[in-house]
Design a protein around this motif. Structure first.
Motif, PDB file in Angstrom:
ATOM      1  N   VAL A 262      -5.347   5.565   2.347  1.00 42.66           N
ATOM      2  CA  VAL A 262      -4.549   4.355   2.169  1.00 42.66           C
ATOM      3  C   VAL A 262      -4.960   3.745   0.836  1.00 42.66           C
ATOM      4  O   VAL A 262      -6.127   3.413   0.634  1.00 42.66           O
ATOM      5  CB  VAL A 262      -4.796   3.334   3.311  1.00 42.66           C
TER       6      VAL A 262
ATOM      7  N   VAL B 159       0.466   5.182   1.819  1.00 43.92           N
ATOM      8  CA  VAL B 159      -0.291   5.942   2.817  1.00 43.92           C
ATOM      9  C   VAL B 159       0.012   7.424   2.653  1.00 43.92           C
ATOM     10  O   VAL B 159       1.169   7.805   2.495  1.00 43.92           O
ATOM     11  CB  VAL B 159       0.107   5.519   4.251  1.00 43.92           C
TER      12      VAL B 159
ATOM     13  N   ILE C   1      -1.534  -0.506   9.463  1.00 45.82           N
ATOM     14  CA  ILE C   1      -1.364   0.774   8.773  1.00 45.82           C
ATOM     15  C   ILE C   1      -1.997   1.896   9.589  1.00 45.82           C
ATOM     16  O   ILE C   1      -1.404   2.967   9.757  1.00 45.82           O
ATOM     17  CB  ILE C   1      -1.944   0.709   7.348  1.00 45.82           C
TER      18      ILE C   1
ATOM     19  N   ALA D  15       0.829  -1.210   0.000  1.00 42.34           N
ATOM     20  CA  ALA D  15       0.000   0.000   0.000  1.00 42.34           C
ATOM     21  C   ALA D  15       0.860   1.256   0.000  1.00 42.34           C
ATOM     22  O   ALA D  15       2.071   1.204   0.208  1.00 42.34           O
ATOM     23  CB  ALA D  15      -0.911   0.005   1.229  1.00 42.34           C
TER      24      ALA D  15
END
Length: 137
Positions: free
Chosen positions: A46, A39, A62, A37
């Motif tokens: 995200v 962020v 996360i 991912a």
């Protein structure tokens, strides 16, 4: 290096991080990092990497990192400002005790404008806070 690596690695960048899942459970016992991912700290967004679907554990890790990062950056902002106050005090001492006429000619206008701008904003913000507090009473 510690014997046990974390499950996730966050490669910090300007406005967030790339998120990697760390894997050492392979035949070669090599560390593999698979990007899962991206962020964005400012927006809290995200984005899964590629076609990836994030698990609940991924999202929780996360979100924990994001919360910690936002708190750390806020602490750093305040620390930077307190350092600026120290630097202003050192500047005052320099102006009073060591600055030459030529040096003062170089910095005076810039310092005065910056200090005036800062003072104006601080006074306005303080007045706004005082008005809000008095209206609550």
């Amino acid at each position: 290096m510690s014997a046990e690596l974390p499950d996730y690695y966050f490669r910090v960048r300007e406005n967030g991080a790339f998120v990697f899942r760390v894997d050492t459970e392979n035949r070669q016992r090599r560390i593999e990092m698979d990007q899962i991912a991206v962020v964005n700290v400012r927006s809290g967004e995200v984005k899964p990497h590629g076609d990836r679907v994030l698990s609940e554990a991924d999202i929780a890790a996360i979100q924990d990192w994001l919360n910690d990062r936002v708190a750390l950056l806020a602490e750093r902002d305040v620390d930077d400002i307190l350092r600026a106050v120290d630097h202003m005090n050192l500047t005052t001492q320099w102006v009073q005790s060591r600055a030459t006429e030529e040096q003062l000619d170089q910095v005076t206008d810039s310092l005065l404008l910056a200090m005036h701008d800062l003072r104006t904003v601080l006074v306005r913000k303080k007045a706004d806070r005082l008005l809000r507090e008095s209206s609550k009473e």
